[in-house]
Scaffold this motif. Structure first.
Motif, PDB file in Angstrom:
ATOM      1  N   SER A 189       0.839  -1.213   0.000  1.00  0.00           N
ATOM      2  CA  SER A 189       0.000   0.000   0.000  1.00  0.00           C
ATOM      3  C   SER A 189       0.869   1.256   0.000  1.00  0.00           C
ATOM      4  O   SER A 189       0.517   2.259  -0.629  1.00  0.00           O
ATOM      5  CB  SER A 189      -0.938   0.009   1.214  1.00  0.00           C
ATOM      6  N   GLN A 214      -7.573   0.118  -0.135  1.00  0.00           N
ATOM      7  CA  GLN A 214      -7.806  -1.110   0.625  1.00  0.00           C
ATOM      8  C   GLN A 214      -9.017  -0.892   1.546  1.00  0.00           C
ATOM      9  O   GLN A 214      -9.892  -1.739   1.635  1.00  0.00           O
ATOM     10  CB  GLN A 214      -6.537  -1.414   1.427  1.00  0.00           C
ATOM     11  N   ASP A 235      -6.112  -1.690  -5.038  1.00  0.00           N
ATOM     12  CA  ASP A 235      -5.602  -2.251  -3.778  1.00  0.00           C
ATOM     13  C   ASP A 235      -6.591  -3.282  -3.255  1.00  0.00           C
ATOM     14  O   ASP A 235      -7.660  -2.933  -2.766  1.00  0.00           O
ATOM     15  CB  ASP A 235      -5.352  -1.127  -2.759  1.00  0.00           C
ATOM     16  N   GLU A 236      -6.231  -4.540  -3.397  1.00  0.00           N
ATOM     17  CA  GLU A 236      -7.054  -5.687  -2.980  1.00  0.00           C
ATOM     18  C   GLU A 236      -8.486  -5.641  -3.521  1.00  0.00           C
ATOM     19  O   GLU A 236      -9.448  -5.569  -2.756  1.00  0.00           O
ATOM     20  CB  GLU A 236      -7.045  -5.790  -1.452  1.00  0.00           C
TER      21      GLU A 236
HETATM   22 MG    MG Z   1      -1.930  -2.945   2.179  1.00  0.00          MG
END
Ligand code: MG
Ligand code: ADP
Length: 255
Positions: free
Chosen positions: A43, A85, A179-180
């Motif tokens: 991140s 995230q 992010d994810e």
């Molecule tokens: Mg992360």
């Protein structure tokens, strides 16, 4: 010329070296995945690229132009958009409104034209709506339904993730940092989002860098995989080679 190039990036938080000498190139049309154990710096790398943090050393080059030091807003205007995230939607606004918002910074008409609803403004508004619906349509009936007009707070977590992806696309970006993207999704939804991310590239023309923990997703769509551990790049290459790399296995087992 690569679309994005990271050259020897460093970032420390106090005594913690979160990113250490990371270099990476991303070519137009690629899907690149960044993996690594929790706390590896994934991140943080996104935060450096998008101007949330400034690198202590090193350069970030996008379309041949050095962009380190630009504010997140300016980075978005250059053509890099991201999802977080932890989602950052306006939960009291509807799905459609959330996807319309990031386009406002590209309006040519001023605020007065917007207030007066001049013909020029109305035409731009119609274009924005078309763009928003086009991006939302990647997600099919999951979003292109009565849900368009529902406030985000009533949506499932998976639908919030989808809305955030549509919003990132609607900024006019070339490069999407996800992010994810499958966090909080069940196996069926994960399979579906895997196909959709591929379509972002194939049909939408986006270049994609993603951080992801679900290895079936990573293995299925990545042209290239980069592994971070303790802020350092410890491996890069084909998914199969990378996951069989003893250094990578040790990094995951060691935590
Ligand atoms: Mg992360
Ligand atoms: P990942 O996304 O790979 O799980 P992060 O990039 O979030 O890892 O974090 C990398 C390391 O940097 C972690 O040890 C984390 O605690 C630390 N870190 C991240 N952001 C900050 C911050 N703003 N202040 C202090 N430490 C941070």
């Amino acid at each position: 010329m690569p679309l994005l190039e990271l050259r020897n990036l460093y970032k420390a938080f106090g005594g913690l070296q979160a990113i250490s000498n990371v270099s990476l190139t991303v070519n137009e049309g690629e899907i690149v995945s960044i993996i690594g154990p929790n706390g590896a710096g994934k991140s943080t790398l996104f935060n450096l690229i998008t101007g949330v943090y400034k690198p202590d050393r090193g350069d970030i080059i996008f379309e041949g132009e050095r962009i380190n030091g630009l504010t997140p807003d300016k980075v978005t205007r250059k053509g890099i958009a991201r999802t977080f995230q932890n989602l950052r939607l306006f939960t009291h606004l509807t799905v459609l409104e959330n996807v319309l918002i990031p386009q406002h910074h590209r309006l040519k008409s001023g605020w007065l034209a917007a207030v007066l609803r001049t013909p020029a403004y109305l035409k731009e508004e119609e274009e924005m709506r078309k763009t928003a619906l086009e991006k939302l349509s990647f997600f099919g009936p999951r979003l292109m339904s009565f849900r368009l007009h529902q406030p985000v707070y009533v949506l499932s977590y998976a639908n919030r993730r989808r809305t955030e992806m549509a919003r990132a696309m609607a900024t006019g970006a070339k490069l999407l940092l996800l992010d994810e993207p499958s966090a909080g999704m069940n196996p069926k939804e994960t399979k579906e989002i895997t196909q959709i991310i591929r379509r972002f590239r194939d049909e939408g023309g986006y270049t994609i860098v993603l951080v992801e923990h679900k290895m079936n997703l990573v293995g299925e769509i990545s042209d290239r995989v980069v592994v971070l551990d303790y802020g350092e790049k410890i491996a890069e290459g084909d998914y199969k080679d990378v996951v069989n790399d003893p250094k990578v296995i040790e990094a995951y087992l060691g935590r």
